[in-house]
Design an enzyme around this catalytic site. Sequence first.
Site, short mmCIF file in Angstrom:
data_model
loop_
_atom_site.label_atom_id
_atom_site.label_comp_id
_atom_site.label_asym_id
_atom_site.label_seq_id
_atom_site.Cartn_x
_atom_site.Cartn_y
_atom_site.Cartn_z
N GLU A 106 0.85 -1.20 0.00
CA GLU A 106 0.00 0.00 0.00
C GLU A 106 0.88 1.25 0.00
OE1 GLU A 106 -2.45 1.57 -0.64
OE2 GLU A 106 -3.94 1.76 0.94
N ASP A 107 0.33 2.35 -0.45
CA ASP A 107 1.11 3.59 -0.48
C ASP A 107 1.32 4.14 0.94
OD1 ASP A 107 -1.59 4.31 -0.21
OD2 ASP A 107 -1.58 5.80 -1.82
N ASP A 110 -2.86 5.68 7.19
CA ASP A 110 -3.26 6.91 7.87
C ASP A 110 -4.11 6.49 9.08
OD1 ASP A 110 -3.50 9.84 7.84
OD2 ASP A 110 -5.52 9.56 7.11
N VAL A 162 0.55 14.29 1.76
CA VAL A 162 1.66 14.25 0.80
C VAL A 162 1.20 13.76 -0.56
CG1 VAL A 162 3.51 14.00 2.51
CG2 VAL A 162 2.36 11.96 1.65
N ARG A 174 0.44 12.27 -9.06
CA ARG A 174 1.00 10.92 -8.86
C ARG A 174 2.36 10.77 -9.55
NH1 ARG A 174 -3.05 7.64 -6.66
NH2 ARG A 174 -5.17 8.02 -7.37
P1 IMP Z 1 -6.61 5.21 5.88
O1 IMP Z 1 -7.75 4.28 5.61
O2 IMP Z 1 -7.07 6.43 6.63
O3 IMP Z 1 -5.42 4.55 6.52
O4 IMP Z 1 -6.21 5.82 4.50
C1 IMP Z 1 -5.40 5.22 3.65
C2 IMP Z 1 -5.58 5.76 2.25
O5 IMP Z 1 -5.81 7.17 2.23
C3 IMP Z 1 -4.32 5.55 1.49
O6 IMP Z 1 -4.39 4.36 0.77
C4 IMP Z 1 -4.23 6.75 0.58
O7 IMP Z 1 -4.86 6.44 -0.64
C5 IMP Z 1 -5.02 7.82 1.26
N1 IMP Z 1 -4.12 8.79 1.94
C6 IMP Z 1 -3.90 8.93 3.28
N2 IMP Z 1 -3.04 9.91 3.54
C7 IMP Z 1 -2.66 10.40 2.34
C8 IMP Z 1 -1.74 11.45 1.94
O8 IMP Z 1 -1.07 12.12 2.74
N3 IMP Z 1 -1.65 11.65 0.60
C9 IMP Z 1 -2.34 10.94 -0.32
N4 IMP Z 1 -3.19 9.96 0.00
C10 IMP Z 1 -3.36 9.70 1.33
MG MG Z 2 -4.50 4.11 -1.24
#
Ligand code: IMP
Ligand code: MG
Length: 189
Positions: A106-107, A110, A162, A174
């Site tokens: 995964e990228d 968060d 970011v 991207r």
């Molecule tokens: P989570 O479910 O809150 O952990 O979010 C994860 C997803 O949110 C990642 O797969 C990203 O696609 C997106 N995401 C979270 N933070 C960032 C950021 O700083 N930049 C770009 N995408 C983000």
């Molecule tokens: Mg993502």
Amino acid sequence: MSTCFTDKIRSEIKDIILTSDKMKERVKEIGALISKDYDGKELLLIGVLKGSVVFFADLIREISIPIEIDFISVSSYGASSVSSGVVTLKKDVSCNVSGKHVLIVEDIIDTGFTLKYIKDLFQARNTKSVAICCAFDKPTRRDKGISIEVDYTGFQIPDEFVVGYGLDYAEKYRNLPDVCVLSPEIYSK
Ligand code: IMP
Ligand code: MG
């Protein structure tokens, strides 16, 4: 920042927090770790579209053992920069994951909602193991109700949105090779 970017893109970037060279070094280390940890095992890397594509392409070329690859797509954010907490599967893998060691690539992690959903999905499919590899982690942002372990992390980063190295804001940026923070004016438009 590479000179091939337009003045417009350059003016939208506030800061570079990780250069592509720094990413390259770290990805090499992670690739070596994965190659060692999964030696002799049937490993399937599953990339999470679209944010992981750059990291994924770099990472698989630093892995020295035989692997298979596949992709999934989930949605959790929509066009916003704040997680909705509701994750849906948009595209599933096309291979059979049963009996395999799965590594989700995964990228960024968060709140953790997205990876928790994906990990649970593959754990329920008779896999031998499910581990997580993330390019970036924002540990201070993790939701208190989520318990999730990241097995391989590129870099821990501060709580800033970011872009670049595959990550987007509203589907843009991207293609920036470095990991960048956007100027605040971009979000307030
Ligand atoms: P989570 O479910 O809150 O952990 O979010 C994860 C997803 O949110 C990642 O797969 C990203 O696609 C997106 N995401 C979270 N933070 C960032 C950021 O700083 N930049 C770009 N995408 C983000
Ligand atoms: Mg993502």
